[in-house]
Design a protein around this motif. Structure first.
Motif, PDB file in Angstrom:
ATOM      1  N   VAL A  37       0.869  -1.171   0.000  1.00 13.83           N
ATOM      2  CA  VAL A  37       0.000   0.000   0.000  1.00 13.83           C
ATOM      3  C   VAL A  37       0.909   1.225   0.000  1.00 13.83           C
ATOM      4  O   VAL A  37       1.926   1.228   0.687  1.00 13.83           O
ATOM      5  CB  VAL A  37      -0.916   0.025   1.247  1.00 13.83           C
ATOM      6  CG1 VAL A  37      -1.805   1.269   1.235  1.00 13.83           C
ATOM      7  CG2 VAL A  37      -1.776  -1.233   1.316  1.00 13.83           C
ATOM      8  N   GLN A  39       1.468   5.667  -0.017  1.00 10.44           N
ATOM      9  CA  GLN A  39       0.922   6.939   0.443  1.00 10.44           C
ATOM     10  C   GLN A  39       1.768   8.072  -0.126  1.00 10.44           C
ATOM     11  O   GLN A  39       2.907   8.259   0.301  1.00 10.44           O
ATOM     12  CB  GLN A  39       0.901   6.989   1.970  1.00 10.44           C
ATOM     13  CG  GLN A  39       0.241   8.216   2.561  1.00 10.44           C
ATOM     14  CD  GLN A  39       0.074   8.108   4.066  1.00 10.44           C
ATOM     15  OE1 GLN A  39       0.884   7.507   4.768  1.00 10.44           O
ATOM     16  NE2 GLN A  39      -1.016   8.682   4.582  1.00 10.44           N
ATOM     17  N   LEU A  45      -4.132   6.828   1.547  1.00 12.43           N
ATOM     18  CA  LEU A  45      -3.583   5.515   1.258  1.00 12.43           C
ATOM     19  C   LEU A  45      -4.147   4.950  -0.040  1.00 12.43           C
ATOM     20  O   LEU A  45      -5.324   5.150  -0.343  1.00 12.43           O
ATOM     21  CB  LEU A  45      -3.919   4.569   2.416  1.00 12.43           C
ATOM     22  CG  LEU A  45      -3.374   4.991   3.782  1.00 12.43           C
ATOM     23  CD1 LEU A  45      -4.052   4.200   4.900  1.00 12.43           C
ATOM     24  CD2 LEU A  45      -1.859   4.795   3.840  1.00 12.43           C
ATOM     25  N   TRP A  47      -4.044   1.208  -2.248  1.00 14.97           N
ATOM     26  CA  TRP A  47      -3.601  -0.173  -2.422  1.00 14.97           C
ATOM     27  C   TRP A  47      -2.895  -0.325  -3.759  1.00 14.97           C
ATOM     28  O   TRP A  47      -3.354   0.197  -4.782  1.00 14.97           O
ATOM     29  CB  TRP A  47      -4.801  -1.111  -2.352  1.00 14.97           C
ATOM     30  CG  TRP A  47      -4.459  -2.509  -2.740  1.00 14.97           C
ATOM     31  CD1 TRP A  47      -3.768  -3.421  -2.007  1.00 14.97           C
ATOM     32  CD2 TRP A  47      -4.772  -3.151  -3.974  1.00 14.97           C
ATOM     33  NE1 TRP A  47      -3.633  -4.589  -2.721  1.00 14.97           N
ATOM     34  CE2 TRP A  47      -4.247  -4.454  -3.922  1.00 14.97           C
ATOM     35  CE3 TRP A  47      -5.460  -2.750  -5.126  1.00 14.97           C
ATOM     36  CZ2 TRP A  47      -4.367  -5.351  -4.967  1.00 14.97           C
ATOM     37  CZ3 TRP A  47      -5.585  -3.647  -6.168  1.00 14.97           C
ATOM     38  CH2 TRP A  47      -5.043  -4.941  -6.089  1.00 14.97           C
ATOM     39  N   TYR A  95       4.263   0.946   1.887  1.00 14.07           N
ATOM     40  CA  TYR A  95       4.109   0.101   3.064  1.00 14.07           C
ATOM     41  C   TYR A  95       3.875  -1.345   2.647  1.00 14.07           C
ATOM     42  O   TYR A  95       3.067  -1.621   1.760  1.00 14.07           O
ATOM     43  CB  TYR A  95       2.915   0.541   3.902  1.00 14.07           C
ATOM     44  CG  TYR A  95       3.024   1.898   4.537  1.00 14.07           C
ATOM     45  CD1 TYR A  95       2.375   2.999   3.998  1.00 14.07           C
ATOM     46  CD2 TYR A  95       3.770   2.080   5.702  1.00 14.07           C
ATOM     47  CE1 TYR A  95       2.461   4.252   4.590  1.00 14.07           C
ATOM     48  CE2 TYR A  95       3.862   3.331   6.306  1.00 14.07           C
ATOM     49  CZ  TYR A  95       3.203   4.405   5.738  1.00 14.07           C
ATOM     50  OH  TYR A  95       3.292   5.637   6.329  1.00 14.07           O
ATOM     51  N   PRO A 110      -5.690  -5.729   5.679  1.00 14.03           N
ATOM     52  CA  PRO A 110      -4.302  -5.533   6.106  1.00 14.03           C
ATOM     53  C   PRO A 110      -4.252  -5.309   7.613  1.00 14.03           C
ATOM     54  O   PRO A 110      -4.739  -4.275   8.083  1.00 14.03           O
ATOM     55  CB  PRO A 110      -3.844  -4.289   5.342  1.00 14.03           C
ATOM     56  CG  PRO A 110      -4.999  -3.817   4.550  1.00 14.03           C
ATOM     57  CD  PRO A 110      -6.210  -4.604   4.913  1.00 14.03           C
ATOM     58  N   TRP A 113       1.267  -3.511   9.532  1.00 17.35           N
ATOM     59  CA  TRP A 113       1.960  -2.707   8.532  1.00 17.35           C
ATOM     60  C   TRP A 113       3.405  -2.466   8.962  1.00 17.35           C
ATOM     61  O   TRP A 113       3.694  -2.318  10.141  1.00 17.35           O
ATOM     62  CB  TRP A 113       1.280  -1.345   8.373  1.00 17.35           C
ATOM     63  CG  TRP A 113      -0.169  -1.383   7.983  1.00 17.35           C
ATOM     64  CD1 TRP A 113      -1.194  -2.039   8.620  1.00 17.35           C
ATOM     65  CD2 TRP A 113      -0.757  -0.714   6.875  1.00 17.35           C
ATOM     66  NE1 TRP A 113      -2.378  -1.815   7.977  1.00 17.35           N
ATOM     67  CE2 TRP A 113      -2.151  -1.007   6.907  1.00 17.35           C
ATOM     68  CE3 TRP A 113      -0.265   0.114   5.870  1.00 17.35           C
ATOM     69  CZ2 TRP A 113      -3.030  -0.501   5.941  1.00 17.35           C
ATOM     70  CZ3 TRP A 113      -1.146   0.615   4.925  1.00 17.35           C
ATOM     71  CH2 TRP A 113      -2.511   0.309   4.958  1.00 17.35           C
ATOM     72  N   GLY A 114       4.297  -2.373   7.973  1.00 15.19           N
ATOM     73  CA  GLY A 114       5.660  -1.967   8.252  1.00 15.19           C
ATOM     74  C   GLY A 114       5.732  -0.450   8.374  1.00 15.19           C
ATOM     75  O   GLY A 114       4.726   0.243   8.264  1.00 15.19           O
TER      76      GLY A 114
END
Lengths: 123, 110
Positions: A37, A39, A45, A47, A95, A110, A113-114
């Motif tokens: 995802v 940004q 955000l 996808w 992400y 999701p 998230w990282g």
């Protein structure tokens, strides 16, 4: 504890390529679909792409179809995003996100998230 | 232009109750679950609400979600300064075969 660590971002010229990686730990990687995802700066955000737990099924947003390729190496617990023919509008924080189920479908979402990796496309 | 529509900003004073709305269509919110994410400055999104109104373990019960038709809302009661963040709604989009997100609502605690 679930951990997702992205790497590979940076500055690239329009038309160039980059490969993002996401190292996963704290869960059985092969048992979950994974997604990317993004940004854009100051934006919401979006996808980008997803893959099933085995990697046998892949999915893309229309904005990146034909230019980006998602893949995974379950032996290394790592997710990848190969980005080619990059455009200025691809500039964003990318992400890596774990999907809540093995199959990538409407029953999941999701859930982890990282921290993200910044991709800047500019000359 | 995001697929789901959220107000760009919201505010409240400590202790107040604030609600954030999210509007979609029959092909996303109307036929699928809604999710809410909190993004603190400089950090990754964190899920607050899943499947319309379920809270993951560790999320305080001050946060609640609801859905009606093609709209959803997130309510935060007993507002705290640490709630100051961006909030995003999300839902699966049948036409996209993927999730769509709202544009985000920046919550300010006055």
């Amino acid at each position: 504890e679930v951990q997702l660590v992205e790497s590979g971002g940076g500055l690239v010229q329009p038309g160039g390529s980059l490969r993002l990686s996401c190292a996963a730990s704290g869960f059985t990687f092969s048992s979950y679909a994974m997604s990317w995802v993004r940004q854009a700066p100051g934006k919401g955000l979006e996808w980008v792409s997803a893959t099933s737990g085995s990697g046998g099924f892949t999915y893309y947003a229309d904005s990146v179809k034909g230019r980006f390729t998602i893949s995974r190496d379950n032996s290394k617990n790592t997710l990848y995003l190969q980005m080619n023919s990059l455009r200025a509008e691809d500039t964003a924080v990318y992400y890596c996100a774990k999907w809540s189920s093995y199959y990538y479908d409407s029953s999941g979402y999701p859930d982890y998230w990282g921290q993200g990796t910044l991709v800047t496309v500019s000359s | 232009q995001s697929v789901l529509t959220q107000p760009p900003s919201a505010s409240g004073t400590p202790g107040q109750r604030v609600t954030i709305s999210c509007s979609g269509s029959s092909s996303n919110i109307g036929s699928n679950y809604v999710y809410w994410y909190q993004q603190l400055p400089g950090t990754a999104p964190k899920v607050l609400i899943y499947r319309n109104n379920q809270r993951p373990s560790g999320v305080p019960d001050r946060f609640s979600g609801s859905k009606s038709g093609t709209s959803a809302s997130l309510a935060i009661s007993g507002l705290r300064s640490e709630d100051e963040a961006d909030y995003y709604c999300a839902a699966w989009a049948d036409s996209l075969s993927g999730p769509v997100f709202g544009g985000g609502t920046k919550l300010t605690v006055l």
